[in-house]
Design a protein around this motif. Structure first.
Motif, mmCIF file in Angstrom:
data_model
loop_
_atom_site.group_PDB
_atom_site.id
_atom_site.type_symbol
_atom_site.label_atom_id
_atom_site.label_comp_id
_atom_site.label_asym_id
_atom_site.label_seq_id
_atom_site.Cartn_x
_atom_site.Cartn_y
_atom_site.Cartn_z
ATOM 1 N N PHE A 132 -1.496 -5.970 9.993
ATOM 2 C CA PHE A 132 -2.928 -6.167 9.816
ATOM 3 C C PHE A 132 -3.290 -7.644 10.006
ATOM 4 O O PHE A 132 -4.358 -7.983 10.505
ATOM 5 C CB PHE A 132 -3.385 -5.723 8.419
ATOM 6 N N ASP B 242 -10.455 -4.051 16.437
ATOM 7 C CA ASP B 242 -9.824 -3.175 17.427
ATOM 8 C C ASP B 242 -8.612 -3.854 18.070
ATOM 9 O O ASP B 242 -8.294 -5.008 17.769
ATOM 10 C CB ASP B 242 -10.836 -2.680 18.467
ATOM 11 N N TYR C 15 -8.278 -5.042 3.760
ATOM 12 C CA TYR C 15 -8.132 -4.388 5.063
ATOM 13 C C TYR C 15 -8.719 -2.982 5.035
ATOM 14 O O TYR C 15 -8.482 -2.218 4.101
ATOM 15 C CB TYR C 15 -6.650 -4.310 5.465
ATOM 16 N N ARG C 16 -9.463 -2.665 6.088
ATOM 17 C CA ARG C 16 -9.979 -1.312 6.276
ATOM 18 C C ARG C 16 -9.750 -0.917 7.725
ATOM 19 O O ARG C 16 -10.037 -1.708 8.638
ATOM 20 C CB ARG C 16 -11.464 -1.240 5.946
ATOM 21 N N GLU C 17 -9.247 0.258 7.936
ATOM 22 C CA GLU C 17 -8.998 0.785 9.283
ATOM 23 C C GLU C 17 -10.260 0.679 10.130
ATOM 24 O O GLU C 17 -11.352 0.999 9.667
ATOM 25 C CB GLU C 17 -8.546 2.247 9.191
ATOM 26 N N GLY C 18 -10.109 0.178 11.337
ATOM 27 C CA GLY C 18 -11.220 0.120 12.279
ATOM 28 C C GLY C 18 -12.045 -1.151 12.240
ATOM 29 O O GLY C 18 -12.948 -1.318 13.063
ATOM 30 N N GLN D 150 -3.561 -8.525 13.570
ATOM 31 C CA GLN D 150 -4.879 -8.092 14.051
ATOM 32 C C GLN D 150 -5.944 -9.131 13.682
ATOM 33 O O GLN D 150 -6.810 -9.474 14.495
ATOM 34 C CB GLN D 150 -5.255 -6.742 13.451
#
Length: 181
Positions: free
Chosen positions: A18, A154, A148-151, A21
């Motif tokens: 993460f 990208d 952290y949160r999915e999406g 990202q």
């Protein structure tokens, strides 16, 4: 003024990290403000004072990369309310052997993300303490400790969450101004 070279230290080794990202998002948002150079920490040996006389080649490369940068950006997850051991090991290597602290006098910033409710607040506080001890000046505000949160980000480093996007833009503005001061 030439473009500042920022050493990027990512505290997670996980392929789908993460924090990688997040680092990619910051690089994307920064555009041409900075030149980011990732400084890998995954292949560093565990620090052992017995090796100081014949310092490991990977450690010497790491130190040279740190020294070649104008400033540093630490992107850290939170493991058990602190920083990952691999990141602490890299910092230890960067300050050894005695009298050859590659971090001394540099400026740095800290950001991070973790799924926990408080993001990386505890890890960042611990990291600030460690970095202060090795003579790194750390950007005091804003603190960017993201849950952290999915999406949110990208695969291309684009931030879809408007609130996060504004926070990261504020961070980059403050970091740039602080480095220029």
């Amino acid at each position: 003024m030439p473009t500042l070279r920022i050493g990027l230290l990512i505290g997670s080794l996980r392929a789908g990290s993460f924090n990688r990202q997040l680092a990619d998002a910051v690089r994307t948002l920064a555009g041409d403000r900075f030149v980011f150079e990732e400084i890998g920490i995954g292949e560093l040996p565990l620090y052992d004072q017995d090796d100081d006389a014949a310092f490991p080649a990977a450690g010497l490369r790491f130190k040279q990369q740190v020294e070649a940068c104008d400033a540093l950006l630490f992107v850290t997850p939170e493991y058990n309310r602190s920083i990952p051991g691999v990141l602490k090991n890299a910092i230890d290597i960067g300050t050894r052997p005695g009298g050859s602290n590659s971090f001394a006098g540099k400026r740095a910033a800290i950001i991070g993300t973790s799924p926990g409710a408080h993001g990386t607040v505890s890890a960042q506080q611990h990291l600030r303490n460690v970095l202060s001890a090795v003579d790194l000046a750390v950007l005091p505000q804003p603190e960017i400790a993201i849950q952290y949160r999915e999406g949110q980000i990208d695969a291309d480093g684009n931030v879809s969450d408007e609130r996060l996007l504004k926070r990261l833009q504020l961070f980059l503005d403050r970091f740039e101004a602080w480095l220029a001061a």
